[in-house]
Design a protein around this motif. Structure first.
Motif, PDB file in Angstrom:
ATOM      1  N   LEU A  67       0.835  -1.040   0.021  1.00  0.00           N
ATOM      2  CA  LEU A  67      -0.041  -0.016   0.040  1.00  0.00           C
ATOM      3  C   LEU A  67       0.727   1.192  -0.070  1.00  0.00           C
ATOM      4  O   LEU A  67       0.600   2.270  -0.794  1.00  0.00           O
ATOM      5  N   ILE A  68       1.975   1.196   0.812  1.00  0.00           N
ATOM      6  CA  ILE A  68       2.712   2.660   0.991  1.00  0.00           C
ATOM      7  C   ILE A  68       3.419   2.747  -0.444  1.00  0.00           C
ATOM      8  O   ILE A  68       3.580   3.825  -0.800  1.00  0.00           O
ATOM      9  N   ASP A  69       4.022   1.610  -1.076  1.00  0.00           N
ATOM     10  CA  ASP A  69       4.596   1.660  -2.525  1.00  0.00           C
ATOM     11  C   ASP A  69       3.727   2.548  -3.434  1.00  0.00           C
ATOM     12  O   ASP A  69       3.909   3.235  -4.311  1.00  0.00           O
ATOM     13  N   GLU A  70       2.276   1.961  -3.340  1.00  0.00           N
ATOM     14  CA  GLU A  70       1.203   2.362  -4.097  1.00  0.00           C
ATOM     15  C   GLU A  70       0.837   3.887  -4.005  1.00  0.00           C
ATOM     16  O   GLU A  70       0.512   4.425  -5.174  1.00  0.00           O
ATOM     17  N   ILE A  71       0.991   4.253  -2.913  1.00  0.00           N
ATOM     18  CA  ILE A  71       0.635   5.758  -2.566  1.00  0.00           C
ATOM     19  C   ILE A  71       1.693   6.402  -2.960  1.00  0.00           C
ATOM     20  O   ILE A  71       1.263   7.538  -3.654  1.00  0.00           O
ATOM     21  N   LEU A  72       3.105   6.171  -2.740  1.00  0.00           N
ATOM     22  CA  LEU A  72       3.979   6.865  -3.174  1.00  0.00           C
ATOM     23  C   LEU A  72       4.071   7.051  -4.589  1.00  0.00           C
ATOM     24  O   LEU A  72       4.796   7.997  -5.098  1.00  0.00           O
ATOM     25  N   LYS A  73       3.617   5.966  -5.380  1.00  0.00           N
ATOM     26  CA  LYS A  73       3.762   6.033  -6.818  1.00  0.00           C
ATOM     27  C   LYS A  73       2.825   7.238  -7.343  1.00  0.00           C
ATOM     28  O   LYS A  73       2.888   7.941  -8.333  1.00  0.00           O
ATOM     29  N   VAL A  74       1.710   7.532  -6.511  1.00  0.00           N
ATOM     30  CA  VAL A  74       0.775   8.655  -7.022  1.00  0.00           C
ATOM     31  C   VAL A  74       1.028   9.952  -6.680  1.00  0.00           C
ATOM     32  O   VAL A  74       1.287  10.862  -7.329  1.00  0.00           O
ATOM     33  N   GLN A  75       1.999  10.092  -5.241  1.00  0.00           N
ATOM     34  CA  GLN A  75       2.221  11.328  -4.875  1.00  0.00           C
ATOM     35  C   GLN A  75       3.098  11.048  -3.571  1.00  0.00           C
ATOM     36  O   GLN A  75       3.143  10.047  -2.943  1.00  0.00           O
ATOM     37  N   LYS A  76       4.256  11.799  -3.587  1.00  0.00           N
ATOM     38  CA  LYS A  76       5.226  11.686  -2.379  1.00  0.00           C
ATOM     39  C   LYS A  76       4.594  12.375  -1.158  1.00  0.00           C
ATOM     40  O   LYS A  76       4.800  13.715  -0.955  1.00  0.00           O
ATOM     41  N   VAL A  77       4.335  11.654  -0.298  1.00  0.00           N
ATOM     42  CA  VAL A  77       3.567  12.152   0.888  1.00  0.00           C
ATOM     43  C   VAL A  77       4.074  11.366   2.230  1.00  0.00           C
ATOM     44  O   VAL A  77       4.449  10.406   1.933  1.00  0.00           O
ATOM     45  N   GLU A  78       3.784  12.030   3.425  1.00  0.00           N
ATOM     46  CA  GLU A  78       4.026  11.330   4.411  1.00  0.00           C
ATOM     47  C   GLU A  78       2.923  10.339   4.724  1.00  0.00           C
ATOM     48  O   GLU A  78       1.597  10.681   4.497  1.00  0.00           O
ATOM     49  N   ILE A  79       3.305   9.329   5.294  1.00  0.00           N
ATOM     50  CA  ILE A  79       1.840   8.270   5.565  1.00  0.00           C
ATOM     51  C   ILE A  79       2.201   7.858   6.881  1.00  0.00           C
ATOM     52  O   ILE A  79       3.146   7.508   7.325  1.00  0.00           O
ATOM     53  N   TYR A  80       1.034   7.858   7.435  1.00  0.00           N
ATOM     54  CA  TYR A  80       0.837   7.381   8.910  1.00  0.00           C
ATOM     55  C   TYR A  80       0.022   6.165   9.193  1.00  0.00           C
ATOM     56  O   TYR A  80      -1.078   5.984   8.359  1.00  0.00           O
ATOM     57  N   LYS A  81       0.370   5.252  10.091  1.00  0.00           N
ATOM     58  CA  LYS A  81      -0.418   4.226  10.455  1.00  0.00           C
ATOM     59  C   LYS A  81      -1.532   4.691  11.610  1.00  0.00           C
ATOM     60  O   LYS A  81      -1.196   4.798  12.598  1.00  0.00           O
ATOM     61  N   THR A  82      -2.718   4.702  11.047  1.00  0.00           N
ATOM     62  CA  THR A  82      -3.857   5.071  12.002  1.00  0.00           C
ATOM     63  C   THR A  82      -4.506   3.907  12.805  1.00  0.00           C
ATOM     64  O   THR A  82      -5.183   4.325  13.914  1.00  0.00           O
ATOM     65  N   LYS A  83      -4.523   3.150  12.179  1.00  0.00           N
ATOM     66  CA  LYS A  83      -4.965   1.563  12.788  1.00  0.00           C
ATOM     67  C   LYS A  83      -4.368   0.674  12.313  1.00  0.00           C
ATOM     68  O   LYS A  83      -3.508   0.702  11.532  1.00  0.00           O
ATOM     69  N   GLU A  84      -4.384  -0.458  12.960  1.00  0.00           N
ATOM     70  CA  GLU A  84      -3.627  -1.997  12.482  1.00  0.00           C
ATOM     71  C   GLU A  84      -3.801  -2.023  10.993  1.00  0.00           C
ATOM     72  O   GLU A  84      -2.683  -2.688  10.462  1.00  0.00           O
ATOM     73  N   ASN A  85      -5.023  -1.767  10.418  1.00  0.00           N
ATOM     74  CA  ASN A  85      -5.286  -2.171   9.076  1.00  0.00           C
ATOM     75  C   ASN A  85      -5.544  -0.962   8.265  1.00  0.00           C
ATOM     76  O   ASN A  85      -6.031  -0.829   7.168  1.00  0.00           O
ATOM     77  N   THR A  86      -5.002   0.324   8.873  1.00  0.00           N
ATOM     78  CA  THR A  86      -5.352   1.608   8.014  1.00  0.00           C
ATOM     79  C   THR A  86      -4.156   2.437   7.920  1.00  0.00           C
ATOM     80  O   THR A  86      -3.501   2.758   8.828  1.00  0.00           O
ATOM     81  N   LEU A  87      -3.832   2.855   6.664  1.00  0.00           N
ATOM     82  CA  LEU A  87      -2.760   4.047   6.425  1.00  0.00           C
ATOM     83  C   LEU A  87      -3.717   5.217   5.932  1.00  0.00           C
ATOM     84  O   LEU A  87      -4.857   5.144   5.399  1.00  0.00           O
ATOM     85  N   SER A  88      -3.211   6.325   6.668  1.00  0.00           N
ATOM     86  CA  SER A  88      -3.732   7.645   6.102  1.00  0.00           C
ATOM     87  C   SER A  88      -2.761   8.624   5.761  1.00  0.00           C
ATOM     88  O   SER A  88      -1.510   8.683   6.117  1.00  0.00           O
ATOM     89  N   ILE A  89      -3.268   9.602   5.015  1.00  0.00           N
ATOM     90  CA  ILE A  89      -2.261  10.659   4.373  1.00  0.00           C
ATOM     91  C   ILE A  89      -3.036  11.957   4.521  1.00  0.00           C
ATOM     92  O   ILE A  89      -4.200  11.813   4.552  1.00  0.00           O
ATOM     93  N   PHE A  90      -2.027  13.107   4.556  1.00  0.00           N
ATOM     94  CA  PHE A  90      -2.933  14.436   4.448  1.00  0.00           C
ATOM     95  C   PHE A  90      -2.680  15.188   3.077  1.00  0.00           C
ATOM     96  O   PHE A  90      -1.657  15.085   2.516  1.00  0.00           O
ATOM     97  N   LEU A  91      -3.744  15.807   2.850  1.00  0.00           N
ATOM     98  CA  LEU A  91      -3.686  16.751   1.331  1.00  0.00           C
ATOM     99  C   LEU A  91      -4.283  17.889   1.841  1.00  0.00           C
ATOM    100  O   LEU A  91      -5.310  18.124   2.456  1.00  0.00           O
ATOM    101  N   LYS A  92      -3.335  19.005   1.166  1.00  0.00           N
ATOM    102  CA  LYS A  92      -4.022  20.216   1.295  1.00  0.00           C
ATOM    103  C   LYS A  92      -4.962  20.771   0.226  1.00  0.00           C
ATOM    104  O   LYS A  92      -5.770  21.470   0.358  1.00  0.00           O
ATOM    105  N   ASN A  93      -4.699  20.182  -1.201  1.00  0.00           N
ATOM    106  CA  ASN A  93      -5.318  20.594  -2.200  1.00  0.00           C
ATOM    107  C   ASN A  93      -6.293  19.527  -2.643  1.00  0.00           C
ATOM    108  O   ASN A  93      -6.130  18.264  -2.770  1.00  0.00           O
ATOM    109  N   LYS A  94      -7.702  20.011  -2.951  1.00  0.00           N
ATOM    110  CA  LYS A  94      -8.781  18.966  -3.247  1.00  0.00           C
ATOM    111  C   LYS A  94      -8.429  18.472  -4.615  1.00  0.00           C
ATOM    112  O   LYS A  94      -8.689  17.059  -4.872  1.00  0.00           O
ATOM    113  N   ASN A  95      -7.713  18.944  -5.545  1.00  0.00           N
ATOM    114  CA  ASN A  95      -7.498  18.513  -6.634  1.00  0.00           C
ATOM    115  C   ASN A  95      -6.620  17.170  -6.747  1.00  0.00           C
ATOM    116  O   ASN A  95      -6.601  16.332  -7.297  1.00  0.00           O
ATOM    117  N   ASP A  96      -5.670  16.986  -5.603  1.00  0.00           N
ATOM    118  CA  ASP A  96      -4.963  15.846  -5.431  1.00  0.00           C
ATOM    119  C   ASP A  96      -5.615  14.674  -5.232  1.00  0.00           C
ATOM    120  O   ASP A  96      -5.293  13.422  -5.410  1.00  0.00           O
TER     121      ASP A  96
END
Length: 642
Positions: free
Chosen positions: A276-305
């Motif tokens: 999942l981390i690899d696939e997220i980073l392919k789309v956009q270089k962002v910080e990735i957070y583990k918010t639950k044992e089965n969930t990754l989360s990222i922050f975006l400032k722009n809705k277009n992203d």
């Protein structure tokens, strides 16, 4: 040479230590926090300050050759010292969530000491003592260091005292110790100007701050590289909230991860997260957070992203396990928007919990954007949770009874007790299939189970059900209850309270619970059997049947779920295979000497078929819906001859 070593060795060691910390700090994955940016500036100021200090040693030794350069080097050194203490003040304010950006007057008051010091540094007098073995500077320009340090240390102490809840106790202590060392160094140098302690004080302060609140190791996941932990997520989230600007959180959740982990192992959950981390980073270089044992989360400032992830994120992740078996885990993607549908951290926790439970019905090819319908459904679940809490405290449950017909005795000889919420106006009728899991989730099922059991026993005693031909009442136990060591004592005390024989109670345990509960189930069943209770295995055919465990648990009855029965009577489909499966299940259960209760009986055709296959008991709407206490007594009176 010896003199040179004595003078330059102390700042040189400080410089090396600060450089190592800067390198270590920059090498780690940094949080996009305002405090992180301030701390980075603080580190750089400390680095250049030590350089400037060494530069002043060089120029003061050659003061006659470079008088203007000497003054300039001291200006840089003193100005950087004052900037260090001011940046430390800003850092502590930010870490304490103490923001004064909206108060212009407060901003001006806070920066006045620094601005005054700059004025004195530019235009003030600077004098030099060149008579001692160690040369040093003094005068109004130098005094600004002592005054700035005093003012900002007092302000920092004020924040640490009145905002101490914002800091872990250990962090607060480390910062205070670091400031104390700085203060002692300043005082000693004021008393003995030749001691030259500033670089060592700075080095110690940097180390204390790094260890107490800026160690990147504290924010990274211990098992997966490139992944930040929940603590990091919460800190960044608070920073976003403080900014007051719109932002978005995208969550990537492994669907039904508990089942996934149970069948394939936790290592495959981690492997999926890495993919999942690899696939997220392919789309956009962002910080990735583990918010639950089965969930990754990222922050975006722009809705277009968000559209980038809608169009480019690969949802069909394929994982090969150690046995080279290809696994395709299902991924749910959800989007939260601030301030549209999240206002605080609790909102995010509630939304993630809801997605991990009730959100599983969403298709994995969808991106769940939180809308009014979603929030309405979530609020409904939250309301039901509150209803269950209130019902536990205020007798908010009813027990209804569905009669069970004996095909051998040709009459109704038992019934299943079913719990209902009395409140049907707040959100309408709530099925037990909804509120029972909620009670389990919130640790209320034990109290609920005792309430139901007490009501059943009270009703049986009051109406003398035995005299009306009822041989036993079936009472459901949840998966949590069956592993409760106190269960046997609680049940026997209740039947004794109402002077009932324990054999009047048949305890129903679902097939899934009977398989997963293991040894504790067997222990409780054995103890309760010895006390006189009997047992049914409910919902046979809906779970992962383990016949060996079913036999070991020593059930008296097996209840076949309607999901095995109804397909046999669906005229719109070829029901030959369904009928064969049902007949074979019946034959197998009978061969093991269990009696059978068939649930969900709704037609005469079903009754005739099941009687031909020698089913002992039948239960369903063909005979009666679940009835209130009064209606159940009336039903028994009207059907006593049947």
């Amino acid at each position: 040479m010896i003199k040179w070593l004595m003078i330059y060795s102390k700042p040189f060691i400080s410089l090396i230590v600060i450089l190592v910390l800067i390198a270590f700090f920059r090498k780690r994955q940094l949080l996009p926090l305002k405090s992180t940016h301030i701390f980075t500036s603080f580190l750089l100021l400390c680095f250049f300050n030590v350089i400037f200090e060494m530069f002043t040693y060089f120029t003061i030794e050659r003061i006659s050759d470079f008088p203007k350069l000497n003054r300039f080097s001291h200006q840089l050194f003193i100005a950087s010292l004052n900037c260090i203490i001011y940046s430390l003040f800003l850092y502590i304010c930010t870490k304490a969530n103490y923001h004064f950006k909206k108060n212009v007057l407060l901003q001006i008051l806070n920066i006045i000491p620094l601005l005054v010091s700059f004025f004195v540094i530019i235009f003030g007098k600077l004098e030099f003592n060149t008579n001692s073995s160690v040369r040093y500077s003094y005068g109004p320009m130098v005094v600004t260091v002592y005054l700035c340090s005093l003012i900002y240390i007092i302000l920092i102490d004020f924040i640490l005292i009145f905002r101490k809840k914002e800091f872990p106790k250990s962090t607060n202590t480390m910062i205070i110790i670091g400031l104390l060392i700085w203060s002692i160094a300043i005082i000693l140098q004021f008393i003995h100007p030749t001691m030259l302690l500033s670089s060592q004080a700075i080095m110690i302060l940097v180390i204390f701050l790094f260890l107490s609140s800026e160690n990147p190791r504290e924010y990274t996941d211990y098992s997966i590289k490139k992944l930040l932990n929940t603590r990091a997520f919460n800190l960044v989230l608070q920073d976003y909230f403080n900014s007051g600007k719109n932002f978005f959180i995208i969550n990537f959740t492994i669907k039904e991860s508990n089942c996934f982990e149970y069948t394939l192992g936790y290592n495959n959950i981690e492997a999926t997260l890495r993919l999942l981390i690899d696939e997220i980073l392919k789309v956009q270089k962002v910080e990735i957070y583990k918010t639950k044992e089965n969930t990754l989360s990222i922050f975006l400032k722009n809705k277009n992203d968000i559209s980038l992830f809608k169009n480019n994120f690969n949802r069909n992740i394929k994982l090969k396990d150690e046995n080279s078996i290809t696994i395709i885990p299902e991924i749910l993607i959800s989007v939260f928007e601030y301030p549209k549908n999240i206002k605080n951290q609790n909102d995010i926790i509630s939304l993630l919990n809801f997605i991990n439970t009730d959100g599983l019905s969403y298709q994995t090819n969808e991106i769940i954007e939180i809308n009014d319908n979603f929030l309405t459904e979530m609020n409904k679940i939250a309301t039901i949770e509150q209803l269950v809490h209130s019902a536990i405290e205020q007798d908010g449950f009813d027990v209804v009874y569905q009669p069970i017909y004996s095909t051998t005795e040709k009459k109704f000889i038992s019934a299943e007790a079913l719990v209902r919420l009395k409140d049907t106006t707040t959100v309408g009728f709530v099925s037990p299939e909804v509120f029972i899991p909620i009670a389990e989730k919130h640790g209320l099922i034990k109290e609920l189970g005792i309430i139901v059991f007490d009501k059943v026993c009270e009703f049986a005693k009051k109406e003398n059900l035995v005299s009306k031909g009822i041989k036993y009442i079936e009472v459901n136990l949840s998966a949590i209850q069956v592993v409760d060591e106190e269960l046997p004592d609680l049940l026997i005390k209740t039947v004794e309270k109402y002077d009932l024989n324990p054999n009047f109670i048949n305890l129903e345990i679902t097939e899934t619970a009977s398989v997963s509960a293991g040894n504790m189930l067997k222990k409780n069943v054995k103890k309760l059997h010895n006390l006189g209770f009997s047992f049914s295995m409910d919902d046979f055919g809906t779970g992962y049947s383990n016949l060996a465990q079913i036999i070991e648990a020593n059930f008296d009855l097996i209840k076949i779920d309607k999901s095995l029965i109804w397909p046999c009577f669906d005229n719109s489909k070829d029901n030959k295979e369904a009928t064969t499966l049902l007949v074979k299940c019946i034959e197998l259960i009978q061969a093991l000497n269990f009696e059978i209760v068939a649930e969900g009986i709704e037609t005469k055709e079903m009754v005739d078929f099941l009687e031909q296959n020698k089913i002992t008991y039948l239960q369903g709407y063909y005979y009666s819906k679940p009835l209130s206490q009064k209606d159940f007594i009336d039903f028994l009176d009207n059907n006593s001859a049947k």
